[in-house]
Design a protein around this motif. Sequence first.
Motif, PDB file in Angstrom:
ATOM      1  N   LEU A 240       0.855  -1.194   0.000  1.00 42.84           N
ATOM      2  CA  LEU A 240       0.000   0.000   0.000  1.00 42.84           C
ATOM      3  C   LEU A 240       0.888   1.239   0.000  1.00 42.84           C
ATOM      4  O   LEU A 240       1.015   1.964   0.980  1.00 42.84           O
ATOM      5  CB  LEU A 240      -0.965  -0.008   1.191  1.00 42.84           C
ATOM      6  N   SER A 241       1.482   1.500  -1.144  1.00 45.89           N
ATOM      7  CA  SER A 241       2.481   2.561  -1.241  1.00 45.89           C
ATOM      8  C   SER A 241       1.875   3.940  -1.040  1.00 45.89           C
ATOM      9  O   SER A 241       2.574   4.869  -0.635  1.00 45.89           O
ATOM     10  CB  SER A 241       3.206   2.485  -2.587  1.00 45.89           C
ATOM     11  N   ASN A 242       0.583   4.105  -1.312  1.00 48.32           N
ATOM     12  CA  ASN A 242      -0.033   5.417  -1.102  1.00 48.32           C
ATOM     13  C   ASN A 242      -0.155   5.746   0.380  1.00 48.32           C
ATOM     14  O   ASN A 242      -0.277   6.921   0.755  1.00 48.32           O
ATOM     15  CB  ASN A 242      -1.411   5.478  -1.754  1.00 48.32           C
ATOM     16  N   LEU A 243      -0.109   4.739   1.238  1.00 47.95           N
ATOM     17  CA  LEU A 243      -0.150   4.961   2.683  1.00 47.95           C
ATOM     18  C   LEU A 243       1.249   4.956   3.298  1.00 47.95           C
ATOM     19  O   LEU A 243       1.515   5.693   4.241  1.00 47.95           O
ATOM     20  CB  LEU A 243      -1.014   3.892   3.357  1.00 47.95           C
ATOM     21  N   GLU A 244       2.129   4.142   2.774  1.00 49.86           N
ATOM     22  CA  GLU A 244       3.482   4.081   3.330  1.00 49.86           C
ATOM     23  C   GLU A 244       4.333   5.270   2.893  1.00 49.86           C
ATOM     24  O   GLU A 244       5.176   5.753   3.648  1.00 49.86           O
ATOM     25  CB  GLU A 244       4.157   2.770   2.937  1.00 49.86           C
ATOM     26  N   GLN A 245       4.090   5.748   1.667  1.00 51.77           N
ATOM     27  CA  GLN A 245       4.801   6.923   1.153  1.00 51.77           C
ATOM     28  C   GLN A 245       3.768   7.909   0.585  1.00 51.77           C
ATOM     29  O   GLN A 245       3.727   8.178  -0.623  1.00 51.77           O
ATOM     30  CB  GLN A 245       5.803   6.516   0.071  1.00 51.77           C
ATOM     31  N   PRO A 246       2.904   8.456   1.433  1.00 54.65           N
ATOM     32  CA  PRO A 246       1.787   9.257   0.914  1.00 54.65           C
ATOM     33  C   PRO A 246       2.203  10.489   0.124  1.00 54.65           C
ATOM     34  O   PRO A 246       1.599  10.792  -0.920  1.00 54.65           O
ATOM     35  CB  PRO A 246       1.002   9.626   2.176  1.00 54.65           C
ATOM     36  N   ALA A 247       3.200  11.220   0.599  1.00 56.02           N
ATOM     37  CA  ALA A 247       3.591  12.438  -0.114  1.00 56.02           C
ATOM     38  C   ALA A 247       4.182  12.110  -1.479  1.00 56.02           C
ATOM     39  O   ALA A 247       3.838  12.752  -2.486  1.00 56.02           O
ATOM     40  CB  ALA A 247       4.592  13.233   0.722  1.00 56.02           C
ATOM     41  N   ALA A 248       5.053  11.105  -1.530  1.00 62.07           N
ATOM     42  CA  ALA A 248       5.675  10.730  -2.799  1.00 62.07           C
ATOM     43  C   ALA A 248       4.649  10.178  -3.776  1.00 62.07           C
ATOM     44  O   ALA A 248       4.699  10.464  -4.976  1.00 62.07           O
ATOM     45  CB  ALA A 248       6.786   9.710  -2.553  1.00 62.07           C
ATOM     46  N   PHE A 249       3.712   9.382  -3.272  1.00 60.90           N
ATOM     47  CA  PHE A 249       2.671   8.815  -4.129  1.00 60.90           C
ATOM     48  C   PHE A 249       1.781   9.933  -4.675  1.00 60.90           C
ATOM     49  O   PHE A 249       1.509   9.984  -5.887  1.00 60.90           O
ATOM     50  CB  PHE A 249       1.841   7.816  -3.323  1.00 60.90           C
TER      51      PHE A 249
END
Length: 259
Positions: A240-249
Motif C-alpha cells: 500500500l504505497s499510497n499509505l506508506e509513502q503518501p507524499a511521494a505517491f
Amino acid sequence: MTMTTIRGEPFHVQVDGDAGAPALLLSNSLGTNLSMWDPQVAEWTRHFRVVRYDSRGHGRSTAPDTPYSIAMLADDALAILDALGIGKAHWCGLSKGGMVGQWLATHHGGRFDKVVLANTGAYMGPPENWETRLRNVRENGMAVMVQPTLERWFSPAFRERDTATIARVSEMLATTPPLGYANCCAAIRDMDQRGTIQAIRNPVLVIIGKVDPATPPEAGHFIADTVPGAQRVELDAAHLSNLEQPAAFTKAVLDFLKS
C-alpha cells in the motif's frame, strides 16, 4: 458519504472537488475501502473532481455471494461514471484497483484519459494460492487475514513507526464482508491480462513498491514493459504505497496527470 443505486445494487460513492474539474476515479485494493485514499484527497481535489467508491464486495457497497470477475468490477466502475454523468475520467487504482484499471484501459480506453496502475499485476498466479485463501475466509471469516495481510502490505519499519495507519487498515480488513472478499479473490484467481494489455493506448503510469511482496517489482515492470509508452515510478514502500509513502505517491500521480 453517499449510497447510490448502480444497476439495482447499492454502492458507496464519495465525490469531492469542483464539479467542473476533470474527473479522477479511484479504485481501492482488495480488503480496503474508499478511505484508503484519504491521504491523497486534499491535494488531488485542488485539481480534480475526485470520485471514490467502495468496490463490489467491500466497505458499504454490495457484496453478493455470486461469482465476480475483473470484467464485472470494471463494469461497476463504468456504471458509476454513467450515474454521475461523467463521460471521461482519469483512473487511479491500486492492487485490485490496478487490475480493474488494466481491463478498462484495454477494453474501454475511450472512457479514460490517463491511467495510473499502482502496486498491481497482470497475472496473480498460481490459482491454488487464491483458492486456499478464499476457502479460509469462507470458513473462518476475515479475522484470519488481518495480521498476515498487514505483514505483506507494509514494511516492518513502517508497521513500527505508524501504528495509527496500521490500526486503520486493520479495521478496514476486519470489516470487509467475508463473502465479498472471497469472491474478489476468485476474480483475481481467474485473471490473466498478460496477453491483452499490450493493446492499451492510454498514457499509463505504473507505480511500483520496491519492497512489495504482494505484487513484486517484477510484476510492475512487466506491465510497464508491455504497455506501449508506459512510465514507471518506484517508491520505497511495500504494497500500500499510497499509505506508506503518501507524499511521494500523491506527487507522482499529480505530476503524471498534470503533465
